[in-house]
Design an enzyme around this catalytic site. Structure first.
Site, PDB file in Angstrom:
ATOM      1  N   TYR A   1     -31.984-114.276 -75.556  1.00 18.09           N
ATOM      2  CA  TYR A   1     -30.954-113.299 -75.147  1.00 18.09           C
ATOM      3  C   TYR A   1     -31.445-112.348 -74.064  1.00 18.09           C
ATOM      4  CZ  TYR A   1     -33.558-110.816 -78.790  1.00 18.09           C
ATOM      5  OH  TYR A   1     -34.555-110.282 -79.554  1.00 18.09           O
ATOM      6  N   LYS A   2     -32.689-112.525 -73.594  1.00 24.56           N
ATOM      7  CA  LYS A   2     -33.203-111.686 -72.503  1.00 24.56           C
ATOM      8  C   LYS A   2     -32.855-112.371 -71.178  1.00 24.56           C
ATOM      9  CE  LYS A   2     -36.392-109.519 -75.637  1.00 24.56           C
ATOM     10  NZ  LYS A   2     -37.675-109.560 -76.344  1.00 24.56           N
TER      11      LYS A   2
ATOM     12  N   ARG B   1     -37.904 -98.350 -69.033  1.00 28.52           N
ATOM     13  CA  ARG B   1     -38.105 -99.722 -68.557  1.00 28.52           C
ATOM     14  C   ARG B   1     -36.938-100.107 -67.676  1.00 28.52           C
ATOM     15  NH1 ARG B   1     -39.330-104.209 -72.736  1.00 28.52           N
ATOM     16  NH2 ARG B   1     -37.286-103.511 -73.405  1.00 28.52           N
TER      17      ARG B   1
ATOM     18  N   ASP C   1     -46.187-115.978 -76.889  1.00 32.58           N
ATOM     19  CA  ASP C   1     -44.839-115.432 -77.015  1.00 32.58           C
ATOM     20  C   ASP C   1     -44.320-115.223 -75.593  1.00 32.58           C
ATOM     21  OD1 ASP C   1     -42.537-113.887 -77.260  1.00 32.58           O
ATOM     22  OD2 ASP C   1     -43.232-112.982 -79.134  1.00 32.58           O
TER      23      ASP C   1
ATOM     24  N   PHE D   1     -45.669-106.420 -79.207  1.00 28.07           N
ATOM     25  CA  PHE D   1     -44.308-106.138 -79.689  1.00 28.07           C
ATOM     26  C   PHE D   1     -44.322-106.050 -81.227  1.00 28.07           C
ATOM     27  CE2 PHE D   1     -39.904-107.129 -80.665  1.00 28.07           C
ATOM     28  CZ  PHE D   1     -39.205-106.483 -79.666  1.00 28.07           C
TER      29      PHE D   1
HETATM   30  C1  LIG Z   1     -37.695-109.453 -77.718  1.00 29.77           C
HETATM   31  C2  LIG Z   1     -38.940-109.865 -78.409  1.00 29.77           C
HETATM   32  C3  LIG Z   1     -38.917-110.293 -79.740  1.00 29.77           C
HETATM   33  C4  LIG Z   1     -37.611-110.291 -80.496  1.00 29.77           C
HETATM   34  O1  LIG Z   1     -37.641-110.934 -81.729  1.00 29.77           O
HETATM   35  P1  LIG Z   1     -36.243-111.237 -82.461  1.00 29.77           P
HETATM   36  O2  LIG Z   1     -36.612-111.971 -83.663  1.00 29.77           O
HETATM   37  O3  LIG Z   1     -35.403-111.999 -81.494  1.00 29.77           O
HETATM   38  O4  LIG Z   1     -35.594-109.930 -82.749  1.00 29.77           O
HETATM   39  C5  LIG Z   1     -40.117-110.677 -80.321  1.00 29.77           C
HETATM   40  N1  LIG Z   1     -41.287-110.628 -79.619  1.00 29.77           N
HETATM   41  C6  LIG Z   1     -41.332-110.228 -78.339  1.00 29.77           C
HETATM   42  C7  LIG Z   1     -42.630-110.197 -77.607  1.00 29.77           C
HETATM   43  C8  LIG Z   1     -40.164-109.818 -77.694  1.00 29.77           C
HETATM   44  O5  LIG Z   1     -40.196-109.400 -76.424  1.00 29.77           O
END
Ligand SMILES: *Cc1c(COP(=O)(O)O)cnc(C)c1O
Length: 405
Positions: free
Chosen positions: A233-234, A380, A208, A131
């Protein structure tokens, strides 16, 4: 044996009738134009109790207690809510999980803490298609500290394996940061085996869990994980901008070095002393004032997960993604599913590639059918187990097949 479209469509009603978690789909605020929500892995829907909980928070706690609220209620909330996330979703005993900051900021803090914990080493390890925010932070830290990044290449429809990890860690590795469930392919890594491989090289294992938490059962304590971080928030439905969580195993607490040593992560926040001395345990990871108001919605979802149980949630997730893959294969034969067919290696979303993805998703959003477009040709489909019915999956994927043409 491949089912025909009519039989496959009719099966949704049978699956919904047999679903022990079906009752939970009514526990979410309905969207005005919502036909099928297939993006619960990007932004979970609000739990139905959130409006009243927010109203009560504003009236009773904020207006009612005002500044007294910090001492009476809020200073301990990041650790209390962290403990509940830890118990319900992470397999983490209390005192090791904190809710604070964004995922990105917590990734920075944990990586920087790892660098401080391995001063005689100079390499960091990550997948090359990780990511973006994870990559950007790791690269910046490597640059600032004169470290080398070892990028690991994994197949598009997979993610990190113990073999790939073994080939990339060694006596120079500070830490490896990998996703428990890959954001693109949905690959659920063999987390205990990868952890053991990384640690056998004397390196720290940082997971993560943004796409894993709330959808697959995690056992961070039992797997001996060092640090972990994840979104709220997911699949935790904390709402836009909900603070993320971080886990630090108890054995690291005495030496944990927060690179942003703020006053509310200090031992005695209100003594206004000259020197910084950290709070006990994972609470020292807090920097400034925690976003208490943004924790209200998250708490409502944690309560639902506690009541449904992560094992039942995982079972429904497997059933949803299995059904979705079958629908895609029958209704959208031109699409390539780049997600593991083996349900044991799969999270709660799937990615398919099709040349018409961009235009199709734009059209579907306008119709209340909401998957996620991923550049250049990916769609997705995120299936949040507590809020998604099988009928919704069927509606959504049928609409997707029509839009893709
Ligand atoms: C959604 C996600 C993020 C999001 O980071 P934010 O700081 O909340 O914007 C980071 N890493 C991964 C792997 C994600 O899926």
């Amino acid at each position: 044996m491949t089912a025909n479209p009519a039989e496959l469509g009719a099966r949704a009603a049978v699956l919904d009738a047999a679903d022990p978690l079906a009752v939970y789909t009514a526990h979410f605020v309905p969207g005005d134009d919502l036909v099928a929500y297939l993006d619960g892995n990007s932004l979970g829907r609000p739990v139905a109790s959130v409006p009243a909980a927010l109203d009560a928070f504003v009236r009773t706690q904020w207006a009612g207690r005002l500044i007294r609220g910090w001492d009476e209620l809020w200073l301990t909330r990041p650790a209390e809510l962290g403990d509940r996330v830890g118990a319900a979703c992470l397999g983490a005993a209390s005192g090791q999980t904190i809710v604070a900051d964004s995922t990105s900021v917590l990734i920075f803090k944990l990586l920087r803490a790892a660098i401080a914990a391995r001063p005689d080493r100079d390499e960091l390890v990550m997948l090359s298609d990780e990511f973006p925010t994870d990559r950007f932070i790791l690269e910046r830290l490597a640059d600032d500290h004169g470290l080398t990044v070892r990028w690991v290449d994994a197949p598009l429809d997979a993610g990190i394996t113990p073999e790939l990890a073994a080939a990339s860690v060694g006596p120079r590795t500070i830490a490896a940061l990998f996703s428990g469930v890959a954001y693109r392919s949905s690959w659920w890594a063999d987390m205990p085996a990868v952890t053991a491989t990384v640690q056998a090289a004397g390196a720290l294992m940082i997971w993560d869990c943004s796409h894993a938490v709330g959808s697959v059962p995690l056992e961070l304590d039992a797997w001996g994980v060092d640090y972990a971080v994840g979104c709220s928030y997911k699949y935790l439905n904390g709402g836009p901008g909900a603070p993320a969580w971080a886990y630090v195993a108890a054995r690291h607490h005495d030496t944990l070095r927060n690179p942003i040593p703020g006053w509310l992560g200090a031992a005695a926040p209100f003594s206004m002393t000259e020197g910084y001395s950290p709070a006990q345990g994972v609470a020292s990871l807090v920097s400034g004032t925690p976003p208490i108001l943004n924790m209200v919605a998250l708490e409502q979802m944690v309560q639902l997960i506690e009541s449904a149980g992560i094992t039942a949630i995982r079972e429904k997730s497997i059933a949803l993604t299995t059904y979705a893959i079958e629908l895609v294969e029958v209704l959208i034969p031109a699409a390539t599913v780049s997600t593991p067919r083996d349900s044991a290696r799969r999270g709660s979303h799937l990615t398919l590639d099709h040349p018409n993805s961009a235009i199709a998703v734009e059209r579907l959003w306008a119709q209340g059918v909401i998957p996620d477009f991923r550049h250049p040709s990916g769609v997705r489909i995120g299936l949040s187990p507590l809020s998604t019915s099988f009928a919704e999956v069927e509606r959504g994927i049928r609409a997707l097949s029509e839009a893709l043409g």
